[in-house]
Enzyme design. Structure first.
Site, PDB file in Angstrom:
ATOM      1  N   ILE A  95      -9.836 -17.432  -0.246  1.00 12.21           N
ATOM      2  CA  ILE A  95     -10.123 -16.216   0.512  1.00 12.21           C
ATOM      3  C   ILE A  95     -11.579 -15.777   0.364  1.00 12.21           C
ATOM      4  O   ILE A  95     -12.088 -15.036   1.202  1.00 12.21           O
ATOM      5  CB  ILE A  95      -9.158 -15.091   0.098  1.00 12.21           C
ATOM      6  CG1 ILE A  95      -7.713 -15.558   0.296  1.00 12.21           C
ATOM      7  CG2 ILE A  95      -9.394 -13.828   0.898  1.00 12.21           C
ATOM      8  CD1 ILE A  95      -7.399 -16.071   1.692  1.00 12.21           C
ATOM      9  N   LYS A 153       0.816  -1.208   0.000  1.00 11.68           N
ATOM     10  CA  LYS A 153       0.000   0.000   0.000  1.00 11.68           C
ATOM     11  C   LYS A 153       0.853   1.263   0.000  1.00 11.68           C
ATOM     12  O   LYS A 153       1.894   1.339   0.639  1.00 11.68           O
ATOM     13  CB  LYS A 153      -0.918   0.016   1.223  1.00 11.68           C
ATOM     14  CG  LYS A 153      -1.903  -1.144   1.280  1.00 11.68           C
ATOM     15  CD  LYS A 153      -2.957  -1.064   0.215  1.00 11.68           C
ATOM     16  CE  LYS A 153      -3.927  -2.224   0.303  1.00 11.68           C
ATOM     17  NZ  LYS A 153      -4.777  -2.200   1.490  1.00 11.68           N
ATOM     18  N   HIS A 209      -2.276 -11.979  -8.085  1.00 13.93           N
ATOM     19  CA  HIS A 209      -2.168 -10.806  -8.949  1.00 13.93           C
ATOM     20  C   HIS A 209      -1.299 -11.070 -10.171  1.00 13.93           C
ATOM     21  O   HIS A 209      -1.019 -10.149 -10.938  1.00 13.93           O
ATOM     22  CB  HIS A 209      -1.638  -9.608  -8.164  1.00 13.93           C
ATOM     23  CG  HIS A 209      -2.652  -9.053  -7.209  1.00 13.93           C
ATOM     24  ND1 HIS A 209      -3.920  -8.693  -7.596  1.00 13.93           N
ATOM     25  CD2 HIS A 209      -2.596  -8.819  -5.875  1.00 13.93           C
ATOM     26  CE1 HIS A 209      -4.594  -8.245  -6.542  1.00 13.93           C
ATOM     27  NE2 HIS A 209      -3.816  -8.313  -5.500  1.00 13.93           N
ATOM     28  N   ASP A 242     -13.377  -9.993   6.645  1.00 16.71           N
ATOM     29  CA  ASP A 242     -12.153  -9.511   6.005  1.00 16.71           C
ATOM     30  C   ASP A 242     -11.770  -8.121   6.495  1.00 16.71           C
ATOM     31  O   ASP A 242     -12.604  -7.213   6.528  1.00 16.71           O
ATOM     32  CB  ASP A 242     -12.333  -9.449   4.483  1.00 16.71           C
ATOM     33  CG  ASP A 242     -12.357 -10.823   3.847  1.00 16.71           C
ATOM     34  OD1 ASP A 242     -11.877 -11.776   4.479  1.00 16.71           O
ATOM     35  OD2 ASP A 242     -12.859 -10.937   2.712  1.00 16.71           O
ATOM     36  N   CYS A 286      -4.050  -8.264   3.653  1.00 17.76           N
ATOM     37  CA  CYS A 286      -3.130  -8.456   2.535  1.00 17.76           C
ATOM     38  C   CYS A 286      -2.465  -7.139   2.137  1.00 17.76           C
ATOM     39  O   CYS A 286      -2.953  -6.062   2.436  1.00 17.76           O
ATOM     40  CB  CYS A 286      -3.840  -9.051   1.323  1.00 17.76           C
ATOM     41  SG  CYS A 286      -5.230  -8.093   0.710  1.00 17.76           S
ATOM     42  N   CYS A 302      -9.665  -1.277 -10.811  1.00 13.55           N
ATOM     43  CA  CYS A 302     -10.342  -0.071 -10.328  1.00 13.55           C
ATOM     44  C   CYS A 302     -11.448  -0.467  -9.361  1.00 13.55           C
ATOM     45  O   CYS A 302     -12.051  -1.536  -9.486  1.00 13.55           O
ATOM     46  CB  CYS A 302     -10.942   0.719 -11.488  1.00 13.55           C
ATOM     47  SG  CYS A 302      -9.754   1.180 -12.750  1.00 13.55           S
ATOM     48  N   CYS A 333      -5.072 -13.904  -1.833  1.00 13.47           N
ATOM     49  CA  CYS A 333      -6.205 -12.997  -1.790  1.00 13.47           C
ATOM     50  C   CYS A 333      -7.351 -13.639  -2.574  1.00 13.47           C
ATOM     51  O   CYS A 333      -7.250 -14.797  -3.001  1.00 13.47           O
ATOM     52  CB  CYS A 333      -5.802 -11.643  -2.378  1.00 13.47           C
ATOM     53  SG  CYS A 333      -6.880 -10.268  -1.911  1.00 13.47           S
ATOM     54  N   TRP A 361     -12.333   1.931   2.908  1.00 15.99           N
ATOM     55  CA  TRP A 361     -12.499   1.848   1.461  1.00 15.99           C
ATOM     56  C   TRP A 361     -13.752   2.556   0.968  1.00 15.99           C
ATOM     57  O   TRP A 361     -14.241   2.304  -0.122  1.00 15.99           O
ATOM     58  CB  TRP A 361     -12.463   0.391   1.011  1.00 15.99           C
ATOM     59  CG  TRP A 361     -11.081  -0.187   1.129  1.00 15.99           C
ATOM     60  CD1 TRP A 361      -9.958   0.452   1.570  1.00 15.99           C
ATOM     61  CD2 TRP A 361     -10.673  -1.518   0.798  1.00 15.99           C
ATOM     62  NE1 TRP A 361      -8.882  -0.395   1.535  1.00 15.99           N
ATOM     63  CE2 TRP A 361      -9.285  -1.611   1.066  1.00 15.99           C
ATOM     64  CE3 TRP A 361     -11.342  -2.636   0.307  1.00 15.99           C
ATOM     65  CZ2 TRP A 361      -8.567  -2.787   0.856  1.00 15.99           C
ATOM     66  CZ3 TRP A 361     -10.622  -3.809   0.096  1.00 15.99           C
ATOM     67  CH2 TRP A 361      -9.247  -3.878   0.368  1.00 15.99           C
TER      68      TRP A 361
END
Length: 762
Positions: free
Chosen positions: A437, A117, A700, A605, A649, A522, A732, A567
């Site tokens: 997950i 992050k 990812h 989560d 994560c 996004c 994830c 978020w």
């Protein structure tokens, strides 16, 4: 005269044009030129929007194809050895994408660079990797081409660079350990070369981002700032040193005295520092005041801002610049795209395009007087008053429930060892239980069904049947693969936050409020404008249906209170802790309903738990106290036999492990595949008491991990955590991957686990 500018504009495009161009290129459907043409078109459109809004400079280099830190690794030729890039050669586009995601249309697949992050945001950056003998050189030239592009359009370009200290601070040493600060001597000549090239192009100002100046820095790093900027002082354009996300604090005098030509500060997160900086800043330097919020979507109170700015303007004159607090990367592009948003709420908001207009109004008011912008100021005043007086933001019953929260509500009945024994007796799981997950691919068919339902083209009954069909397929696939604890796959959820926002009072969702999370990914953060209440069960129907299809335990899936808070675009008219507790109470009711319906495993989560941590250690304790309490209020009402999981994560957790342990989740799953189990070192040293599922599959990357790779990672994990407390899972959720990648990866995960069970049993 006062000028207006921003530190960066959203990259993705109003219609997510960059996302579609990237994914088309990665899939081999279009070529590099098509991708680069989309990027050019977006850059030019964004510059022209800023020019039309009255801004005096345009940032150049803020439109990264994947990530700005990755751009700088390419700029400095800092390509990790595993990518087999020839030293001194131009870093080509596919090497760039292999670093980002492990694979590109050309070039050999390799393990992608670690992702984490960006300070306390939900934006993910690619972590630079440094090795002994690291060499830096000018690896790309695209920044210089973009400068010429802007100049050809008659614009005033201000190139954007991540500063040398921030770049090194955010990187990691790989291989033999050494002090990465010692790389500064090798890095600064490349910065000097870049600045000289920009000067030769006629660039007047360069933006040098050094956001680590808002952190607690060791003495040697503070001293390195003086050394670095003294060495960069000659033969360059003017430098605007930019800081954001917090107050300079004990670094304020340092920042003010560095040999640069201007200083940008975040006057939204830390408004009190404005007057301090004015007192300390040299008489020849520009002060750029970041007074328009680059992190949230509420309209600014322009009259209140002018009350602050007018005395500064009288004192500084043309040395006062007005800007966004940080890059506008963190907000959606244009509020005008929101045709379905409630008109009253819409009147309270400003997205990136609207924030440009706010800056221009402030600039004009300082230059020409308030009377010249009276209409804009009146509109701002009306919006602020409308929001302040609205009855929609407060609910008496919610506030009464918050007032009634007791300490007992934040405690499980028994300690973890007793709960673990009861849970094992109920669930009968094998050594190294395997699970995922939560999410599985959001296929085009799923998205089409959801869109048809929302637009009225598909009835509620037909939509429910379509989602049940998908859940049935997902459960069947998991059973066939051989996983031990299943999930329903979340086909009904567009997003792990937006789904709950649509069902909870106090939230609003947008149609086009997209914000980049990483690469082409996004998200649409909801707008949390009022008190939060749950009026009906949100997940029980889907979860209980999925559980009815299998004899294996199936996890109820919820997004935790801290993550729902972090978020979202959060209301700023009350403490975040109060808002978070409201969310926790809503989730507590959902957890209890899931347990009452027979769900024995519930995952809550919290990937944003570390993200919400203040940047200064002095503020950590207060945040961790209320964040832990909110999670425990949401999770602690269940019986001992009910197993509570959480997931975190893409953050560094080692410095807050006591708080993570205090969550008292029975199982925590974490991302560790990209970092090669590095994160587990801290859990082992701390002697983390509960069960852990370290990720062994980097979701990812499109690469499918081999069995031997997963065996190696699990063996490494078992050296840190006792096998009887280890779970096995991906890093994830699998929402963004394809079934053609997921099935072989999960089969390898199960095979690796079975091999270790046999080895350890013998």
């Amino acid at each position: 005269m006062t000028i207006a500018h921003i530190l960066g504009f959203p990259r993705i495009g109003a219609q997510r044009e960059l996302k579609w161009a990237l994914e088309s290129y990665w899939e081999g459907e279009t070529d590099q030129e098509a991708l680069l043409q989309t990027a050019r078109a977006l850059r030019q459109r964004h510059w022209q929007i800023q020019q039309a809004a009255g801004l005096d400079q345009v940032p150049v280099g803020d439109l990264a194809l994947y990530d700005q830190m990755l751009d700088h690794s390419a700029l400095f030729g800092a390509v990790p050895p595993r990518f087999e890039h020839p030293q001194g050669a131009e870093v080509d586009l596919d090497t760039y994408f292999r670093m980002a995601r492990g694979r590109a249309p050309t070039g050999k697949p390799a393990a992608a660079c670690e992702m984490t992050k960006w300070f306390d945001t939900n934006y993910h950056y690619l972590v630079p990797e440094f090795h002994c003998g690291q060499v830096f050189y000018l690896g790309t030239h695209s920044l210089f081409a973009q400068v010429e592009e802007a100049k050809s359009l008659g614009l005033n370009p201000r190139p954007v660079l991540i500063g040398p200290l921030t770049y090194l601070w955010l990187g990691k040493v790989k291989g033999d350990p050494f002090d990465r600060l010692k790389l500064l001597d090798a890095l600064l000549p490349v910065y000097g070369e870049v600045l000289k090239r920009l000067r030769d192009q006629g660039v007047e100002w360069v933006q040098m981002d050094e956001p680590i100046l808002v952190l607690d820095l060791p003495t040697e790093w503070r001293h390195a700032f003086e050394n670095a900027y003294s060495r960069l002082a000659g033969h360059r354009p003017r430098l605007l040193l930019t800081t954001y996300f917090g107050a300079l604090g004990d670094n304020l005098q340092l920042a003010c005295h560095l040999p640069v030509d201007g200083l940008h500060i975040d006057a939204v997160r830390a408004p009190r520092q404005l007057d301090q900086v004015v007192d300390w800043l040299g008489a020849h330097k520009v002060l750029s005041a970041g007074i328009i919020d680059g992190r949230n979507v509420w309209r600014a109170d322009l009259e209140a801002l002018l009350d602050r700015l007018e005395p500064l303007s009288a004192r500084l004159g043309e040395r006062l610049w007005l800007g966004s607090s940080c890059s506008l990367l963190h907000v959606p592009v244009d509020l005008n795209l929101e045709q379905a948003l409630d008109p009253e709420l819409k009147g309270w908001l400003a997205f990136a395009v609207q924030k440009l207009a706010e800056l221009n109004t402030l600039k004009r008011a300082l230059r020409e007087g308030r009377a010249e912008v009276a209409e804009d100021l009146a509109a701002s005043r009306a919006a602020v008053e409308s929001r302040r007086q609205s009855s929609r933001t407060r609910r008496a019953e919610v506030r009464a429930e918050v007032a009634g929260v007791t300490e007992a509500m934040a405690r499980r009945t028994s300690p973890y060892p007793q709960r673990a024994a009861l849970q094992q007796a109920a669930l009968k799981l094998p050594l190294l239980p395997t699970t995922t997950i939560g999410s599985f691919p959001q296929t085009a068919e799923i998205r089409a069904a959801r869109h048809a339902f929302k637009t009225g083209a598909l009835s509620a009954e037909a939509y429910r049947a379509r989602m049940r069909e998908e859940i049935s397929k997902v459960v069947e696939r998991q059973e066939e693969i051989g996983l031990d604890v299943l999930v329903h796959g979340e086909p009904e959820r567009s997003d792990m936050v937006e789904y709950f926002a649509e069902l909870l009072e106090g939230f609003a969702v947008t149609s086009n409020g997209w914000v980049q999370s990483y690469g082409s990914r996004c998200v649409k953060p909801p707008i949390l404008f009022g008190d939060v209440a749950r009026t009906q069960p949100m997940t029980v129907e889907w979860i209980t249906y999925a559980q009815s299809l299998t004899q294996k335990p199936l996890k109820g899936m919820l997004t935790g209170p801290v993550t729902l808070l972090q978020w979202s675009f959060v209301r700023d008219d009350q403490p975040r802790s109060e808002t978070c507790l409201q969310i926790a109470l809503a989730l507590r009711a959902e957890v209890l309903d899931l347990e009452q319906a027979g769900i024995q495993v519930i995952q809550i989560d919290e990937p944003a738990f570390r993200e919400g941590l203040p940047l200064r250690r002095a503020e950590w304790e207060d945040y961790l106290d209320w964040a832990v309490r909110c999670f425990r209020v949401a999770s602690s009402g269940v019986q001992d036999q009910t197993q509570i999981h959480t997931h975190m994560c893409y953050s560094e957790f080692n410095d807050i492990l006591p708080a993570i342990a205090a969550l008292d989740a029975d199982v925590i799953t974490i991302e560790t595949a990209r970092s090669d189990m590095e994160l587990l070192d801290g859990f082992a040293k701390f002697n983390y008491p509960n069960a852990i599922g370290p990720g062994v599959y980097d979701i990812h990357s499109p690469n499918v991990p081999e069995v031997e790779q997963m065996v190696r990672l699990l063996t490494k994990a078992s050296e840190r955590i006792p096998p009887e407390r280890l779970w096995v899972n991906p890093d994830c959720g699998l929402k963004t991957r394809q079934w053609s990648e997921i099935e072989p990866a999960l089969r390898n995960l199960v095979t690796a686990t079975q091999r270790l069970r046999l080895n350890w049993a013998s």
